[in-house]
Design a protein around this motif. Structure first.
Motif, PDB file in Angstrom:
ATOM      1  N   GLY A  31      59.659  11.494  -5.905  1.00 52.58           N
ATOM      2  CA  GLY A  31      60.006  11.856  -4.541  1.00 52.58           C
ATOM      3  C   GLY A  31      59.287  11.011  -3.501  1.00 52.58           C
ATOM      4  O   GLY A  31      59.510  11.162  -2.316  1.00 52.58           O
ATOM      5  N   GLN A  32      58.423  10.114  -3.953  1.00 50.12           N
ATOM      6  CA  GLN A  32      57.717   9.195  -3.064  1.00 50.12           C
ATOM      7  C   GLN A  32      58.198   7.785  -3.387  1.00 50.12           C
ATOM      8  O   GLN A  32      57.904   7.251  -4.461  1.00 50.12           O
ATOM      9  N   GLU A  33      58.940   7.193  -2.457  1.00 45.72           N
ATOM     10  CA  GLU A  33      59.631   5.930  -2.728  1.00 45.72           C
ATOM     11  C   GLU A  33      58.702   4.819  -3.216  1.00 45.72           C
ATOM     12  O   GLU A  33      59.028   4.116  -4.177  1.00 45.72           O
ATOM     13  N   ALA A  34      57.540   4.634  -2.582  1.00 43.30           N
ATOM     14  CA  ALA A  34      56.629   3.562  -3.010  1.00 43.30           C
ATOM     15  C   ALA A  34      56.157   3.787  -4.446  1.00 43.30           C
ATOM     16  O   ALA A  34      56.113   2.854  -5.254  1.00 43.30           O
ATOM     17  N   ARG A  35      55.827   5.020  -4.776  1.00 46.33           N
ATOM     18  CA  ARG A  35      55.394   5.344  -6.141  1.00 46.33           C
ATOM     19  C   ARG A  35      56.547   5.136  -7.119  1.00 46.33           C
ATOM     20  O   ARG A  35      56.364   4.559  -8.197  1.00 46.33           O
ATOM     21  N   ASP A  36      57.738   5.597  -6.738  1.00 47.33           N
ATOM     22  CA  ASP A  36      58.898   5.435  -7.618  1.00 47.33           C
ATOM     23  C   ASP A  36      59.198   3.961  -7.895  1.00 47.33           C
ATOM     24  O   ASP A  36      59.498   3.586  -9.026  1.00 47.33           O
ATOM     25  N   GLN A  37      59.106   3.121  -6.848  1.00 47.99           N
ATOM     26  CA  GLN A  37      59.331   1.687  -7.050  1.00 47.99           C
ATOM     27  C   GLN A  37      58.306   1.116  -8.030  1.00 47.99           C
ATOM     28  O   GLN A  37      58.642   0.297  -8.882  1.00 47.99           O
ATOM     29  N   HIS A  38      57.059   1.545  -7.905  1.00 52.57           N
ATOM     30  CA  HIS A  38      56.028   1.064  -8.827  1.00 52.57           C
ATOM     31  C   HIS A  38      56.311   1.541 -10.253  1.00 52.57           C
ATOM     32  O   HIS A  38      56.172   0.784 -11.212  1.00 52.57           O
ATOM     33  N   LEU A  39      56.723   2.786 -10.408  1.00 52.84           N
ATOM     34  CA  LEU A  39      57.039   3.297 -11.746  1.00 52.84           C
ATOM     35  C   LEU A  39      58.222   2.563 -12.367  1.00 52.84           C
ATOM     36  O   LEU A  39      58.276   2.372 -13.581  1.00 52.84           O
ATOM     37  N   ARG A  40      59.174   2.129 -11.546  1.00 55.05           N
ATOM     38  CA  ARG A  40      60.332   1.379 -12.047  1.00 55.05           C
ATOM     39  C   ARG A  40      59.991  -0.075 -12.381  1.00 55.05           C
ATOM     40  O   ARG A  40      60.744  -0.742 -13.073  1.00 55.05           O
ATOM     41  N   SER A  41      58.844  -0.558 -11.918  1.00 53.44           N
ATOM     42  CA  SER A  41      58.477  -1.967 -12.029  1.00 53.44           C
ATOM     43  C   SER A  41      58.140  -2.373 -13.464  1.00 53.44           C
ATOM     44  O   SER A  41      58.126  -1.562 -14.391  1.00 53.44           O
ATOM     45  N   GLU A  42      57.832  -3.659 -13.600  1.00 52.50           N
ATOM     46  CA  GLU A  42      57.412  -4.220 -14.886  1.00 52.50           C
ATOM     47  C   GLU A  42      56.107  -3.594 -15.384  1.00 52.50           C
ATOM     48  O   GLU A  42      55.802  -3.672 -16.569  1.00 52.50           O
ATOM     49  N   ASP A  43      55.338  -2.972 -14.493  1.00 56.42           N
ATOM     50  CA  ASP A  43      54.079  -2.339 -14.894  1.00 56.42           C
ATOM     51  C   ASP A  43      54.289  -1.096 -15.750  1.00 56.42           C
ATOM     52  O   ASP A  43      53.410  -0.719 -16.527  1.00 56.42           O
ATOM     53  N   PHE A  44      55.453  -0.419 -15.570  1.00 54.47           N
ATOM     54  CA  PHE A  44      55.665   0.855 -16.260  1.00 54.47           C
ATOM     55  C   PHE A  44      57.002   0.904 -17.013  1.00 54.47           C
ATOM     56  O   PHE A  44      57.063   0.551 -18.166  1.00 54.47           O
ATOM     57  N   LEU A  45      58.056   1.341 -16.358  1.00 56.34           N
ATOM     58  CA  LEU A  45      59.319   1.633 -17.042  1.00 56.34           C
ATOM     59  C   LEU A  45      60.261   0.441 -17.207  1.00 56.34           C
ATOM     60  O   LEU A  45      61.195   0.508 -17.998  1.00 56.34           O
ATOM     61  N   LYS A  46      60.038  -0.622 -16.478  1.00 56.02           N
ATOM     62  CA  LYS A  46      60.870  -1.831 -16.589  1.00 56.02           C
ATOM     63  C   LYS A  46      62.360  -1.494 -16.488  1.00 56.02           C
ATOM     64  O   LYS A  46      63.151  -1.832 -17.352  1.00 56.02           O
ATOM     65  N   THR A  47      62.739  -0.813 -15.421  1.00 59.62           N
ATOM     66  CA  THR A  47      64.113  -0.323 -15.308  1.00 59.62           C
ATOM     67  C   THR A  47      65.152  -1.431 -15.173  1.00 59.62           C
ATOM     68  O   THR A  47      66.317  -1.202 -15.481  1.00 59.62           O
ATOM     69  N   GLU A  48      64.761  -2.602 -14.746  1.00 60.55           N
ATOM     70  CA  GLU A  48      65.714  -3.720 -14.711  1.00 60.55           C
ATOM     71  C   GLU A  48      66.097  -4.115 -16.137  1.00 60.55           C
ATOM     72  O   GLU A  48      67.250  -4.387 -16.422  1.00 60.55           O
ATOM     73  N   GLU A  49      65.127  -4.130 -17.021  1.00 65.41           N
ATOM     74  CA  GLU A  49      65.361  -4.501 -18.420  1.00 65.41           C
ATOM     75  C   GLU A  49      65.918  -3.330 -19.234  1.00 65.41           C
ATOM     76  O   GLU A  49      66.719  -3.518 -20.139  1.00 65.41           O
ATOM     77  N   PHE A  50      65.484  -2.115 -18.909  1.00 61.13           N
ATOM     78  CA  PHE A  50      65.884  -0.914 -19.643  1.00 61.13           C
ATOM     79  C   PHE A  50      66.434   0.114 -18.658  1.00 61.13           C
ATOM     80  O   PHE A  50      65.722   1.034 -18.244  1.00 61.13           O
ATOM     81  N   PRO A  51      67.714   0.020 -18.248  1.00 65.84           N
ATOM     82  CA  PRO A  51      68.252   0.876 -17.191  1.00 65.84           C
ATOM     83  C   PRO A  51      68.558   2.317 -17.607  1.00 65.84           C
ATOM     84  O   PRO A  51      68.822   3.151 -16.759  1.00 65.84           O
ATOM     85  N   THR A  52      68.496   2.621 -18.893  1.00 66.86           N
ATOM     86  CA  THR A  52      68.798   3.983 -19.335  1.00 66.86           C
ATOM     87  C   THR A  52      67.689   4.508 -20.247  1.00 66.86           C
ATOM     88  O   THR A  52      66.911   3.736 -20.819  1.00 66.86           O
ATOM     89  N   ILE A  53      67.654   5.824 -20.362  1.00 62.58           N
ATOM     90  CA  ILE A  53      66.730   6.503 -21.274  1.00 62.58           C
ATOM     91  C   ILE A  53      67.568   7.366 -22.212  1.00 62.58           C
ATOM     92  O   ILE A  53      68.459   8.079 -21.770  1.00 62.58           O
ATOM     93  N   ASP A  54      67.298   7.281 -23.505  1.00 61.99           N
ATOM     94  CA  ASP A  54      67.964   8.150 -24.474  1.00 61.99           C
ATOM     95  C   ASP A  54      67.019   9.289 -24.841  1.00 61.99           C
ATOM     96  O   ASP A  54      65.866   9.068 -25.213  1.00 61.99           O
TER      97      ASP A  54
END
Length: 66
Positions: free
Chosen positions: A22-45
């Motif tokens: 719910g905090q955009e700056a934190r969410d962007q960091h979590l999506r980054s290469e440091d954590f979830l790498k959402t660009e490389e892995f856009p889904t979760i099973d």
């Protein structure tokens, strides 16, 4: 106490990374290469492997999350 959750077939085992905290700056960091790498892995099973009832109000849900 029991529960049944039914999801439409396309959403059943696949989720998109959305607002996590719910905090955009934190969410962007979590999506980054440091954590979830959402660009490389856009889904979760999510695959439930078992449910253990502890008492009338609680239990444990065990699952594989990849």
């Amino acid at each position: 106490m029991g529960a049944t959750i039914l999801l439409p077939a396309p959403a059943r085992n696949r989720a998109r990374h959305r607002g996590l905290s719910g905090q955009e700056a934190r969410d962007q960091h979590l999506r980054s290469e440091d954590f979830l790498k959402t660009e490389e892995f856009p889904t979760i099973d999510f695959v439930s492997t078992s449910v253990v009832r502890r008492d009338d109000d609680s239990g444990e849900l065990h699952a594989d999350l990849t």
